[in-house]
Design a protein around this motif. Structure first.
Motif, mmCIF file in Angstrom:
data_model
loop_
_atom_site.group_PDB
_atom_site.id
_atom_site.type_symbol
_atom_site.label_atom_id
_atom_site.label_comp_id
_atom_site.label_asym_id
_atom_site.label_seq_id
_atom_site.Cartn_x
_atom_site.Cartn_y
_atom_site.Cartn_z
ATOM 1 N N LYS B 129 34.719 -21.876 -5.857
ATOM 2 C CA LYS B 129 35.049 -21.573 -7.258
ATOM 3 C C LYS B 129 36.546 -21.295 -7.430
ATOM 4 O O LYS B 129 36.989 -20.917 -8.518
ATOM 5 N N ASP B 130 37.296 -21.522 -6.350
ATOM 6 C CA ASP B 130 38.730 -21.182 -6.320
ATOM 7 C C ASP B 130 39.541 -22.319 -6.962
ATOM 8 O O ASP B 130 40.267 -23.058 -6.306
ATOM 9 N N VAL B 131 39.450 -22.431 -8.296
ATOM 10 C CA VAL B 131 40.015 -23.587 -9.006
ATOM 11 C C VAL B 131 41.541 -23.624 -9.004
ATOM 12 O O VAL B 131 42.141 -24.617 -9.414
ATOM 13 N N GLU B 132 42.184 -22.558 -8.518
ATOM 14 C CA GLU B 132 43.644 -22.630 -8.391
ATOM 15 C C GLU B 132 44.083 -22.770 -6.924
ATOM 16 O O GLU B 132 45.269 -22.687 -6.617
ATOM 17 N N GLY B 133 43.112 -22.995 -6.032
ATOM 18 C CA GLY B 133 43.432 -23.325 -4.634
ATOM 19 C C GLY B 133 44.249 -22.281 -3.905
ATOM 20 O O GLY B 133 45.206 -22.615 -3.204
ATOM 21 N N VAL B 139 43.808 -23.115 1.293
ATOM 22 C CA VAL B 139 45.187 -23.392 1.722
ATOM 23 C C VAL B 139 45.182 -24.065 3.097
ATOM 24 O O VAL B 139 45.861 -25.074 3.313
ATOM 25 N N GLY B 140 44.389 -23.521 4.020
ATOM 26 C CA GLY B 140 44.320 -24.082 5.374
ATOM 27 C C GLY B 140 43.795 -25.511 5.373
ATOM 28 O O GLY B 140 44.325 -26.382 6.061
ATOM 29 N N ARG B 141 42.754 -25.758 4.567
ATOM 30 C CA ARG B 141 42.190 -27.111 4.493
ATOM 31 C C ARG B 141 43.223 -28.084 3.921
ATOM 32 O O ARG B 141 43.356 -29.209 4.403
ATOM 33 N N PHE B 142 43.945 -27.657 2.908
ATOM 34 C CA PHE B 142 44.974 -28.503 2.286
ATOM 35 C C PHE B 142 46.070 -28.844 3.314
ATOM 36 O O PHE B 142 46.425 -30.019 3.501
ATOM 37 N N ALA B 148 40.063 -30.167 -0.249
ATOM 38 C CA ALA B 148 40.273 -28.765 -0.616
ATOM 39 C C ALA B 148 40.529 -28.682 -2.104
ATOM 40 O O ALA B 148 40.865 -29.681 -2.743
ATOM 41 N N LEU B 149 40.379 -27.488 -2.660
ATOM 42 C CA LEU B 149 40.873 -27.238 -4.011
ATOM 43 C C LEU B 149 42.369 -26.969 -3.880
ATOM 44 O O LEU B 149 42.786 -26.112 -3.096
ATOM 45 N N ILE B 150 43.165 -27.725 -4.612
ATOM 46 C CA ILE B 150 44.625 -27.723 -4.443
ATOM 47 C C ILE B 150 45.271 -27.085 -5.675
ATOM 48 O O ILE B 150 44.829 -27.324 -6.800
ATOM 49 N N PRO B 151 46.330 -26.247 -5.475
ATOM 50 C CA PRO B 151 46.990 -25.622 -6.627
ATOM 51 C C PRO B 151 47.389 -26.645 -7.702
ATOM 52 O O PRO B 151 47.906 -27.728 -7.387
ATOM 53 N N CYS B 152 47.169 -26.267 -8.951
ATOM 54 C CA CYS B 152 47.311 -27.208 -10.068
ATOM 55 C C CYS B 152 48.742 -27.722 -10.247
ATOM 56 O O CYS B 152 48.933 -28.876 -10.634
ATOM 57 N N THR B 153 49.762 -26.906 -9.954
ATOM 58 C CA THR B 153 51.139 -27.409 -10.127
ATOM 59 C C THR B 153 51.448 -28.500 -9.100
ATOM 60 O O THR B 153 52.155 -29.457 -9.418
ATOM 61 N N ASN B 284 39.921 -29.626 -11.677
ATOM 62 C CA ASN B 284 39.404 -28.753 -10.608
ATOM 63 C C ASN B 284 38.105 -28.066 -11.042
ATOM 64 O O ASN B 284 37.179 -27.911 -10.238
ATOM 65 N N ILE B 285 38.046 -27.636 -12.297
ATOM 66 C CA ILE B 285 36.815 -26.974 -12.786
ATOM 67 C C ILE B 285 35.646 -27.972 -12.747
ATOM 68 O O ILE B 285 34.545 -27.642 -12.287
ATOM 69 N N ILE B 286 35.918 -29.196 -13.191
ATOM 70 C CA ILE B 286 34.861 -30.227 -13.187
ATOM 71 C C ILE B 286 34.454 -30.566 -11.748
ATOM 72 O O ILE B 286 33.274 -30.773 -11.453
#
Lengths: 295, 295
Positions: B129-133, B139-142, B148-153, B284-286
């Motif tokens: 549920k970590d939509v801002e990664g 972070v480790g997976r990225f 991974a869920l990746i930071p939106c910027t 990311n939410i979707i």
């Protein structure tokens, strides 16, 4: 500042002599302390190394680890699997080692033969036994600035710089190579020490344009002599992480004979970063051992 | 190549005009698609935003998120805690949201007031549920090159470059700022796209020496107009991630009026990276919603 002094010295005497870093000397205290501590342990710390296939580099690194562990009294277990062994067999061995209370650290010699899912295999290791700092959670914790098991080469570069009182904050640091076990964690380590860090790699155009400006140049490519004299600034600190060859003798990334005439500090391939990294591995094993003991 | 062409154009016409990237236009398809998809959902996707204290930036970003979520039909829940609320109350709210099957994404508005353990609070969020990664595992997976869920910027910068067919591989990319939600993930993203990446920050000496050589310059400091005309190469791509002010109007890191006369592509603070980052947040939410649905 180092650059200016060494340039002046060079003008005065025609050529400067580098300080050649002695990895063995740098780590003797660490090893002596660990050895003395282990003498008082009822249960010895222990590490397990898994090799798949018979790559020369895997054998080289594994035998180095065995030697240094034995020298301080860490119990060393070696597991060798033939190339072609089912992945599940290796996964199950790691799970068995995770559950073995007498195993404090688990190492997979990388790279694995191509048909294996390296990420899956590495992430089977318990985070608390991941003495080479490779699992997703240890990498994430390290990047996020939290307590983590950190890759030994990154610890080694940091240790070499700090033990030689080489200032890192604000310096132009160029890391050549972006491997997950070497270049990337080294870059992250020096960024956390406030260096301005550039990461170069195989796709970098005009590599020398970056390296020539580096106050601290760290090469971790495994390409013999990729760093030549004309790519290094007078008075730069040059750290050679790369290692290749393995048949008769190992070769580094840096053209040592020539670059050592320009650098203020330099490491050799035989007695530099990789030697210090072995001492850092011992420290990581002891860290896991003590963490388990204090639980 | 871009640099050469824009230099030639400048010589011919005295001054070049930048392509000013239109974040809203760039993301209209994404938003339209998501909106259409949600119309067919029996249960709407949902996101929860937690704010602690009443910082102006937190209110600004939270209201932007609410607006964009509402516009596509994502159900938006807002939880506001006064500065001074016990940390455990916030932790327990996150745990409750983790267990709520109707919540697909959880966001903590950062920075939190100083007395809170930000790392602990962030890592309470379920990785799925970590939509801002931001959690250690994402972070480790990225960093390790895994899903991974990746930071939106970071996603936004990558999207802007790819949608404008701006080549990244082999380019000299300079990222100014090393924040965990912006500079670092952006650097990692562009490194994975084969750029040669330099990370500059508050401790960097002679910042302009780095920025002047950048083919692609990305600033993410939050310091108004830190990037001035004489710090930018003719024809460079300039991406402004920084945002400050928030009272009357927001201000970016880049002195837009002057820098836009030198850059080949440039973003504005009002309709650039942060606008695209909101579309990436929707994605990311979707992603979380669909991952849960397919489990």
């Amino acid at each position: 500042m180092i650059g200016i002094i060494s340039s002046l010295l060079k003008k005065l005497w025609g050529e400067i002599m580098s300080v050649v870093i002695d990895g063995t000397e740098l780590c003797s205290t660490i090893q002596d302390t660990i050895k003395a501590d282990i003498k008082n342990c009822m249960i010895r710390p222990s590490v397990a190394v898994i090799q798949v296939g018979d790559s020369i580099s895997g054998q080289y690194f594994s035998s180095k680890k065995e030697k240094v562990c034995s020298s301080v009294g860490i119990y060393f277990r070696s597991y060798k699997f033939e190339d072609g062994t089912p992945e599940l067999t290796i996964i199950n061995k790691i799970k068995e080692l995770n559950n073995d209370e007498y195993v404090n650290g688990i190492i997979i010699e990388l790279p694995l033969p191509v048909q294996y899912n390296e990420k899956r295999i590495i992430n089977t290791i318990s985070n608390g036994k991941d003495v080479e700092g490779m699992t997703d959670i240890n990498v994430g914790r390290f990047i996020n600035g939290k307590k983590a098991l950190i890759p030994c080469t990154a610890l080694a570069v940091d240790y070499i710089l700090s033990q030689n009182n080489i200032q890192v904050a604000g310096k132009n640091v160029v890391v050549v190579g972006r491997g997950k076990a070497t270049g990337r964690p080294i870059a992250n380590m020096l960024l956390s020490r406030d260096a301005t860090v550039t990461i170069c790699h195989s796709k970098t155009k005009s590599l020398a344009e970056y390296t020539k400006n580096a106050d601290i140049l760290i090469s971790a490519t495994g390409i013999p002599c990729i760093i030549k004299e004309d790519m290094v600034k007078d008075g730069a600190v040059v750290i050679d992480v790369g290692i290749s060859g393995f048949n008769d003798s190992v070769v580094g990334d840096v053209d040592f004979d020539k670059v050592s005439k320009k650098a203020s500090y330099i490491t050799t391939v035989e007695n530099g970063v990789n030697t210090v990294a072995l001492a850092m591995l011992l420290q990581n094993i002891i860290l896991c051992y003590n963490t388990k003991k204090n639980k």
